[in-house]
Design an enzyme around this catalytic site. Sequence first.
Site: not given
Length: 220
Positions: A5-7, A70, A112, A122
Amino acid sequence: MLVLHYTGMKTAGEAIERLCDPAARVSAHYIVEENGMIWRLVPDSRRAFHAGRSCWAGESDLNAVSIGIEIVNPGHEWGYRPFPEEQMASVERLCGALLERFLIPPHRIVGHSDIAPDRKSDPGELFDWPRLARAGVGIWPEPAADHTRGRGRGVGVIEQAGALANLAAIGYCITAGAESTCVAAFQRRFRPERWDGRLDGETARRLGEVRAAYDRARRR
Ligand SMILES: [Zn+2]
């Protein structure tokens, strides 16, 4: 499985605070900062709430079978930017260790947006999947040399059916009427120059290449 994921928040601090807030009901096993610092937030053996409503290769309770990582980045909402080298080096090292520990096969390493294409984008088109694949993390076949052949050209009905079959064979769960969101997720990951969700000739050809690589990985 491994889900990246990215945050998608303005700062790392904000993201860590939210991931540790019981009221937010979101969590992840690890978070990797832009300077490469790795924090473990949830033990590997426990379930974290990172995947949400999602699906991959027919499996839908992904939080039950995955480790979530993340990766700090403001994301498309707050100023999407390239992932720095220090951060990628840490992501690569962390993923490598997890693959070894849990014997995660390469076809079960996803972004994700691969598992929730209608809701998520993401880690996005700037994420360096080819680099991870070169380090043995995930699948990213090099495009064939005639890379631009068919660019922009539309595909016929039969070709389109084949392309969607390839998409499903890779693992994408396609909902009728929402095919283009799946195509866009595929493009973000495997043909990141353009992620318009349009099934053009180049995307169709790339789908064939990627499917073949996934088939090979699953036969191993
Ligand atoms: Zn996510």
